[in-house]
Design a protein around this motif. Structure first.
Motif, PDB file in Angstrom:
ATOM      1  N   LEU A   1      45.894  43.591  35.218  1.00 54.35           N
ATOM      2  CA  LEU A   1      46.388  44.401  34.110  1.00 54.35           C
ATOM      3  C   LEU A   1      47.689  45.069  34.513  1.00 54.35           C
TER       4      LEU A   1
ATOM      5  N   ALA B   1      34.513  48.198  31.428  1.00 52.89           N
ATOM      6  CA  ALA B   1      34.896  47.999  32.826  1.00 52.89           C
ATOM      7  C   ALA B   1      33.728  48.289  33.764  1.00 52.89           C
TER       8      ALA B   1
ATOM      9  N   LEU C   1      44.935  42.345  26.467  1.00 50.21           N
ATOM     10  CA  LEU C   1      43.586  42.637  26.943  1.00 50.21           C
ATOM     11  C   LEU C   1      42.745  43.264  25.837  1.00 50.21           C
TER      12      LEU C   1
ATOM     13  N   ILE D   1      39.182  41.783  24.614  1.00 53.40           N
ATOM     14  CA  ILE D   1      37.924  42.538  24.655  1.00 53.40           C
ATOM     15  C   ILE D   1      37.225  42.501  23.297  1.00 53.40           C
TER      16      ILE D   1
ATOM     17  N   CYS E   1      38.277  36.965  34.229  1.00 48.60           N
ATOM     18  CA  CYS E   1      38.197  38.326  34.762  1.00 48.60           C
ATOM     19  C   CYS E   1      39.552  39.006  34.642  1.00 48.60           C
ATOM     20  N   VAL E   2      39.527  40.292  34.352  1.00 48.52           N
ATOM     21  CA  VAL E   2      40.727  41.129  34.361  1.00 48.52           C
ATOM     22  C   VAL E   2      40.462  42.295  35.300  1.00 48.52           C
TER      23      VAL E   2
ATOM     24  N   VAL F   1      35.828  42.822  32.780  1.00 45.57           N
ATOM     25  CA  VAL F   1      36.847  43.757  33.248  1.00 45.57           C
ATOM     26  C   VAL F   1      36.303  44.491  34.464  1.00 45.57           C
TER      27      VAL F   1
ATOM     28  N   TYR G   1      41.947  45.966  37.144  1.00 45.56           N
ATOM     29  CA  TYR G   1      42.902  47.079  37.213  1.00 45.56           C
ATOM     30  C   TYR G   1      42.336  48.098  38.189  1.00 45.56           C
TER      31      TYR G   1
ATOM     32  N   GLU H   1      37.165  47.380  37.458  1.00 41.72           N
ATOM     33  CA  GLU H   1      38.029  48.434  37.991  1.00 41.72           C
ATOM     34  C   GLU H   1      37.852  48.468  39.498  1.00 41.72           C
TER      35      GLU H   1
END
Length: 293
Positions: free
Chosen positions: A162, A55, A24, A28, A104-105, A36, A107, A38
Motif C-alpha cells: 500500500l 486488516a 485498495l 475491499i 495480499c496487500v 490485508v 501496509y 498490517e
C-alpha cells in the motif's frame, strides 16, 4: 496496479506491485477482496486507533528469527535476523490466513524515531519503533516491504504494498476500522494443489551463493558474469566509515557491490520514500544500478 489485473487462476510468477488507497478501497468492497495484512514489529501496533478495514496484524517475529541478548543486541548465531526455516515460515503464513492464490496487500503503522539524542539502547535496534498512537517519528514502509518480499518468496501469486500506508489512506478519507480483524487460519497454503515451499526460492540469495557468484565473476559484483550486487545501505556504511547500530558491526561492503541509494543514515531511507508520508519515490527501475552507477 498490475497485481490486481492478473486473471484468477493464472500464474503471475510471484507478481509484486504498488497499490494506491483508492484501488485498495475498491478491491475491499469487491466480491473477491484481498487479504490485508498490517505488518508490525513487536508491540509497534499497540495503541493504534484505526486500521484498514479487515486488516489482520502480522508480527514479523512470526517469520523472522530475532535472538538477542539482554541489551537487545543480536546474538552471533547462524540464521539470526533472517527468515525462519521453511516449515516454520509456512506454518506462520497459514496461521494468518495466507494462501498462495489469494491476493495480499500489506501496509504498516510502524514509525521510526529520528532524534539523534535517543537513548543508546533504543538508537540502533531494528525493533525500536514508536507506538502507532504517538504518530511520532517517520513512516517506515520497510517493515511492510519485508513482509511483501516474504510473501512473494513463499509463493503468494499477487502481492501489493500500500503506497503511503495508513497516512495516505487517512488523508484520502477512506473508511477505517476501530480494531484489527482476527486471523482466519487456513489448513494448506497451496489449497490442496501441492508444490514445493517456498515456491520462489530464487527471490532469496544465501551468503554462500553470493560468495560463490562473486568469486566466479572475478571478485566483482558490478555486472561481470551476469552478477550485479546492489548495496542498499547508507553512504557511510557503503564506504566502510561507520553505521548507526547500537551494537558492533563490521565495516565495509561485498567486493564489487554498487551503491543502491538508500538514504543519509542507517535508519532513514529517504532516497526511496518520502519520510513524512511513506509514499515511495519513483526511483528504482530495472536499469537503475546499471545506468546510474
Amino acid at each position: 496496479s498490475p497485481a490486481f489485473n492478473t486473471p484468477k487462476g493464472a500464474d503471475p510468477a510471484g507478481e509484486v506491485a504498488l497499490i494506491c488507497p483508492s484501488t485498495l478501497a475498491s478491491a475491499i468492497a469487491s466480491d473477491d477482496p484481498p487479504l490485508v495484512l498490517e505488518a508490525t514489529v513487536g508491540c509497534a501496533a499497540s495503541g493504534a486507533s484505526c486500521f484498514v478495514p479487515g486488516a489482520v496484524l502480522f508480527d514479523l517475529a512470526a517469520v523472522d528469527v530475532y535472538e538477542e541478548d539482554a541489551t537487545g543486541s543480536p546474538l552471533p548465531l547462524p540464521g539470526n535476523y533472517n527468515l525462519r526455516p521453511p516449515a516454520a515460515l509456512r506454518a506462520a503464513l497459514e496461521r494468518h490466513g495466507v494462501r498462495a492464490r489469494r491476493r495480499c496487500v500489506v501496509y504498516t503503522q510502524c514509525r521510526r524515531h529520528t532524534t539523534a539524542a535517543r537513548e543508546a539502547q533504543e538508537r540502533g535496534h531494528h525493533h525500536r519503533y514508536r507506538p502507532a498512537a504517538s504518530r511520532e517519528g517517520v513512516a517506515d514502509p520497510i517493515v511492510a516491504a519485508r513482509l511483501v518480499w516474504c510473501l512473494a518468496y513463499a509463493g503468494v501469486e499477487r502481492v501489493a504494498l500500500l503506497d503511503g500506508g495508513m497516512s495516505l489512506w487517512l488523508d484520502g478519507g477512506f473508511p477505517v476500522a476501530g480494531e484489527p480483524s482476527p486471523a482466519a487460519p487456513v489448513a494448506d497454503f497451496f489449497d490442496g494443489r501441492g508444490g514445493a515451499f517456498p515456491r520462489r526460492p530464487e527471490y532469496r540469495a544465501s551468503v554462500e551463493e553470493v560468495a560463490a557468484a562473486v568469486a566466479a565473476s572475478g571478485g566483482g559484483g558490478g555486472g561481470g558474469g551476469g552478477l550485479r550486487i546492489g548495496d542498499v545501505r547508507a553512504p557511510c556504511e557503503f564506504a566502510g566509515e561507520g553505521h548507526d547500530y547500537a551494537y558492533a558491526m563490521p565495516h565495509g561492503r561485498i567486493p564489487g557491490a554498487l551503491p543502491a541509494r538508500w538514504g543519509p543514515s542507517t535508519f532513514v531511507g529517504s532516497e526511496y520514500y518520502a519520510p513524512r508520508t511513506g509514499v515511495l519515490r519513483r526511483l528504482i527501475t530495472d536499469n537503475t544500478i546499471k545506468s546510474h552507477y
